[in-house]
Design a protein around this motif. Structure first.
Motif, PDB file in Angstrom:
ATOM      1  N   ASP A  17      35.143  49.521  57.463  1.00 43.34           N
ATOM      2  CA  ASP A  17      34.741  48.125  57.634  1.00 43.34           C
ATOM      3  C   ASP A  17      34.833  47.349  56.320  1.00 43.34           C
ATOM      4  OD1 ASP A  17      32.537  49.660  56.713  1.00 43.34           O
ATOM      5  OD2 ASP A  17      31.149  48.087  57.276  1.00 43.34           O
ATOM      6  N   ASP A  18      34.590  48.038  55.200  1.00 47.17           N
ATOM      7  CA  ASP A  18      34.730  47.390  53.903  1.00 47.17           C
ATOM      8  C   ASP A  18      36.197  47.065  53.617  1.00 47.17           C
ATOM      9  OD1 ASP A  18      31.918  47.760  53.339  1.00 47.17           O
ATOM     10  OD2 ASP A  18      32.394  49.863  52.957  1.00 47.17           O
ATOM     11  N   ILE A  19      37.074  47.993  53.943  1.00 49.72           N
ATOM     12  CA  ILE A  19      38.503  47.783  53.703  1.00 49.72           C
ATOM     13  C   ILE A  19      39.042  46.660  54.589  1.00 49.72           C
ATOM     14  CG2 ILE A  19      40.782  48.849  53.946  1.00 49.72           C
ATOM     15  CD1 ILE A  19      39.386  51.518  53.188  1.00 49.72           C
ATOM     16  N   LEU A  20      38.630  46.645  55.873  1.00 51.87           N
ATOM     17  CA  LEU A  20      39.083  45.607  56.798  1.00 51.87           C
ATOM     18  C   LEU A  20      38.336  44.291  56.606  1.00 51.87           C
ATOM     19  CD1 LEU A  20      39.377  47.702  60.095  1.00 51.87           C
ATOM     20  CD2 LEU A  20      41.214  47.049  58.525  1.00 51.87           C
ATOM     21  N   ASN A  21      37.245  44.340  55.827  1.00 46.72           N
ATOM     22  CA  ASN A  21      36.402  43.162  55.576  1.00 46.72           C
ATOM     23  C   ASN A  21      35.866  42.581  56.884  1.00 46.72           C
ATOM     24  OD1 ASN A  21      35.066  41.384  53.879  1.00 46.72           O
ATOM     25  ND2 ASN A  21      36.711  39.867  53.947  1.00 46.72           N
ATOM     26  N   VAL A  22      35.289  43.465  57.710  1.00 52.25           N
ATOM     27  CA  VAL A  22      34.688  43.060  58.977  1.00 52.25           C
ATOM     28  C   VAL A  22      33.248  43.566  59.009  1.00 52.25           C
ATOM     29  CG1 VAL A  22      36.883  43.062  60.206  1.00 52.25           C
ATOM     30  CG2 VAL A  22      35.494  45.151  60.158  1.00 52.25           C
ATOM     31  N   PRO A  23      32.381  42.990  59.844  1.00 54.47           N
ATOM     32  CA  PRO A  23      31.008  43.490  59.954  1.00 54.47           C
ATOM     33  C   PRO A  23      31.000  44.944  60.450  1.00 54.47           C
ATOM     34  CG  PRO A  23      31.199  41.314  60.937  1.00 54.47           C
ATOM     35  CD  PRO A  23      32.589  41.775  60.662  1.00 54.47           C
ATOM     36  N   PRO A  24      30.025  45.731  60.026  1.00 59.12           N
ATOM     37  CA  PRO A  24      29.923  47.118  60.508  1.00 59.12           C
ATOM     38  C   PRO A  24      29.835  47.184  62.020  1.00 59.12           C
ATOM     39  CG  PRO A  24      28.436  46.746  58.654  1.00 59.12           C
ATOM     40  CD  PRO A  24      28.968  45.404  59.055  1.00 59.12           C
ATOM     41  N   ARG A  25      30.423  48.234  62.559  1.00 53.47           N
ATOM     42  CA  ARG A  25      30.404  48.566  63.983  1.00 53.47           C
ATOM     43  C   ARG A  25      31.058  47.466  64.829  1.00 53.47           C
ATOM     44  NH1 ARG A  25      31.329  52.430  63.180  1.00 53.47           N
ATOM     45  NH2 ARG A  25      30.894  53.238  65.257  1.00 53.47           N
ATOM     46  N   THR A  26      32.106  46.834  64.277  1.00 54.87           N
ATOM     47  CA  THR A  26      32.893  45.862  65.051  1.00 54.87           C
ATOM     48  C   THR A  26      34.336  46.345  65.103  1.00 54.87           C
ATOM     49  OG1 THR A  26      33.243  44.467  63.088  1.00 54.87           O
ATOM     50  CG2 THR A  26      31.363  43.940  64.487  1.00 54.87           C
ATOM     51  N   GLY A  27      35.159  45.958  64.131  1.00 51.49           N
ATOM     52  CA  GLY A  27      36.572  46.297  64.169  1.00 51.49           C
ATOM     53  C   GLY A  27      36.868  47.774  64.060  1.00 51.49           C
ATOM     54  N   SER A  28      35.939  48.557  63.502  1.00 54.16           N
ATOM     55  CA  SER A  28      36.200  49.983  63.319  1.00 54.16           C
ATOM     56  C   SER A  28      36.024  50.789  64.600  1.00 54.16           C
ATOM     57  CB  SER A  28      35.273  50.557  62.248  1.00 54.16           C
ATOM     58  OG  SER A  28      35.429  49.879  61.026  1.00 54.16           O
TER      59      SER A  28
END
Length: 547
Positions: free
Chosen positions: A462-473
């Motif tokens: 999520d840090d690499i994708l710069n998205v909120p936790p437990r969303t895009g991952s």
């Protein structure tokens, strides 16, 4: 673990400005402006055995005796270990000499102790006494043991956040030991690797570690963290290194994060890293020796701690490189492989635990992911590919012949109750180890299990994708689990720690996640639990959890 190629990093102006400011304001004697007292780097214990335990501290006897300085006098430090906190039942004591030759660190083995016993220890120099630490010896060889409880941690990047995980583990009060599976510290300069794009706490010295002075000063900085000091004082550590204790993706002849000539000879850098590690870590290791070793805990468990950096061949160029299956290539080295297989046997302690710095379970990533998702997984799991699908050749996947030797040994000798305990990959996993790991998807009965702790602070998906936790991952996790049926649990987003409980009936891991790694007061909550029941060789999800 691969995070990025140093030659591909483009620093933002803001990060560059932070690094420049640090370089300008940090002198070679940065600690001199902030005296920390004689015992300002804390105390620690490690490698518990039935009759002995290693004790550690670092003293600063004079203002010039700064970490990495090579200055200051030789001194004699007194140590004591007692069966009570008041030190009315001193079991052993003595003195140890130290000085600039070993960066004023102290390591002693306190012997003639009772097995399975809590002890308290302290050091004295002149009129000043160190904080008091608690440690615990291992059960006697062959003794019946009902339960063992271990903290399990990995990948603690100072620049990416605070070590709240250590604080929560220290507060438990029930740990027999803490297993640190590697990346205890990181080599990068400020701005090279942090929390997404934010340097939470700049590294000192403000350069990438390449020389003995650098490694000593970086160890010293980490040892000033109050949460790390608290955990070291609460329980003995059992440690091994991964790559960042020296340089990213290290192997016996070099590293991704090392430029020969510009940064000197790799052999000299590697030796400097290992010397500082031997000085600053509570481990029964000295330069020139071997860090892979075995500890036993009565009849219940043995623990083999691996070294997967010192003897490995260079990583394959990519997952498509045919050398990944070359039987002449090794991740362990011949002597360590023979030693490991000799420890994985049906007689002796019931549970064969293996402290494993990089994942052994096979992992393939489906090409059905989006371009951004594939790039994110590629950055997290390794910058290589097989037919366009990211594939981590830095872990056992890149050394298939060695993994096959271990799997065949377990299968052909009907060795039960083997569990690999792993760090490195900044994510939580629970996996079966298939009897035929080279097939895709991997097939065959499971011969062992693997439990992987997440990072304490280091960036994950999520840090690499710069998205909120437990969303895009979440979609990425589901796709990987579908492509790898032996992967039963995967969390690409969380930072935290794990607690391992070992009983005759099974091995259980609880994963705890931090609310926010950049908050020094972050709370933690249990996210999930998996167990490996005796003789099953398989992981299954559990309800409820350790408190």
């Amino acid at each position: 673990m691969t995070t990025f190629s140093r030659r591909q990093v483009l620093r933002s102006a803001g990060v560059a400005a932070v690094a420049g400011a640090m370089a300008a304001s940090t002198s070679e004697n940065a600690f001199s402006a902030s005296p920390i007292g004689l015992f300002g780097h804390g105390i620690a214990s490690g490698d518990p055995m039935p009759g002995s335990v290693l004790l550690w501290t670092r003293v600063t006897p004079t203002p010039e005796s700064l970490p990495g300085s090579g200055s200051g006098p030789d001194v004699s430090v007194r140590w004591e270990i007692s069966a009570d906190q008041a030190f009315t039942k001193v079991a052993a004591s003595g003195t140890a000499s130290t000085g600039p030759a070993r960066d004023h660190t102290v390591k002693v083995v306190a012997g003639r102790l009772l097995p399975a016993t809590n002890y308290w220890y302290r050091f004295t120099l002149g009129q000043e006494t160190s904080p008091v630490g608690r440690t615990r010896t291992a059960p006697a060889a062959g003794a019946a043991v009902d339960r063992l409880t271990f903290g399990v941690v990995s990948c603690a990047n100072w620049q990416a956040g605070y070590f709240s995980s250590y604080r929560h583990l220290a507060a438990r009060g029930d740990l027999d030991a803490v297993l640190h599976l590697g990346d205890y510290l990181y080599e990068y300069a400020p701005g090279d690797y942090q929390a997404r794009d934010v340097v939470v706490r700049p590294h000192e010295p403000a350069v990438e570690m390449t020389r003995l002075e650098h490694y000593r000063r970086r160890h010293a900085q980490y040892k000033t963290d109050p949460d790390l000091q608290a955990l070291h004082a609460a329980a003995p550590f059992i440690v091994t290194w991964d790559d960042h204790e020296s340089a990213n993706d290290a192997w016996q002849g070099g590293a991704e994060n090392h430029t020969p000539g510009v940064e000197g000879a790799w052999s000299e850098r590697f030796a400097a890293a290992h010397q500082a590690y031997a000085e600053w870590m509570p481990v029964r290791y000295e330069p020139g020796g071997q860090i892979y070793r075995r500890l036993e805990f009565g009849s219940l468990a043995s623990l083999a701690m691996l070294d997967l950096r010192s003897y490995r061949d260079q990583q394959a160029a990519s997952g498509a490189d045919s050398s990944i299956s070359n039987p002449a290539r090794t991740i362990t080295g011949t002597a360590q492989m023979d030693w490991l297989l000799g420890n994985l046997k049906s007689d002796g302690p019931q549970w064969k635990l293996v402290g494993n710095p990089v994942m052994i379970a096979p992992v393939r990533v489906p090409s059905t992911l989006s371009t951004a998702e594939l790039a994110g997984v590629q950055k997290l799991m390794g910058g290589t590919s097989i037919n366009g699908v990211p594939y981590n050749v830095d872990q056992w996947d890149g050394y298939e012949a060695d993994r096959n030797r271990v799997v065949r040994h377990l299968r052909d000798n009907a060795v039960k109750d083997t569990v690999f305990l792993t760090g490195d990959i900044h994510s939580g996993w629970a996996c079966d180890i298939p009897a035929d790991p080279a097939s895709y998807p991997a097939t065959g009965d499971s011969v062992a299990a693997e439990l992987v702790c997440t990072s304490v602070t280091s960036d994950n998906l999520d840090d690499i994708l710069n998205v909120p936790p437990r969303t895009g991952s979440v979609g990425v996790e589901n796709a990987i689990k579908a492509a790898n049926p032996h992967v039963k649990y995967l969390d690409f987003d969380s930072h935290g720690f794990s607690v391992l409980e070992v009983t005759p009936a099974g091995v259980r891991m609880d994963w705890y996640v931090l609310a926010e790694r950049t908050d020094p007061g972050s709370q933690a909550a249990r996210s999930t639990s998996f167990q490996v029941q005796s003789t099953s060789g398989k992981v299954t999800r559990m309800q409820g959890g350790l408190q």
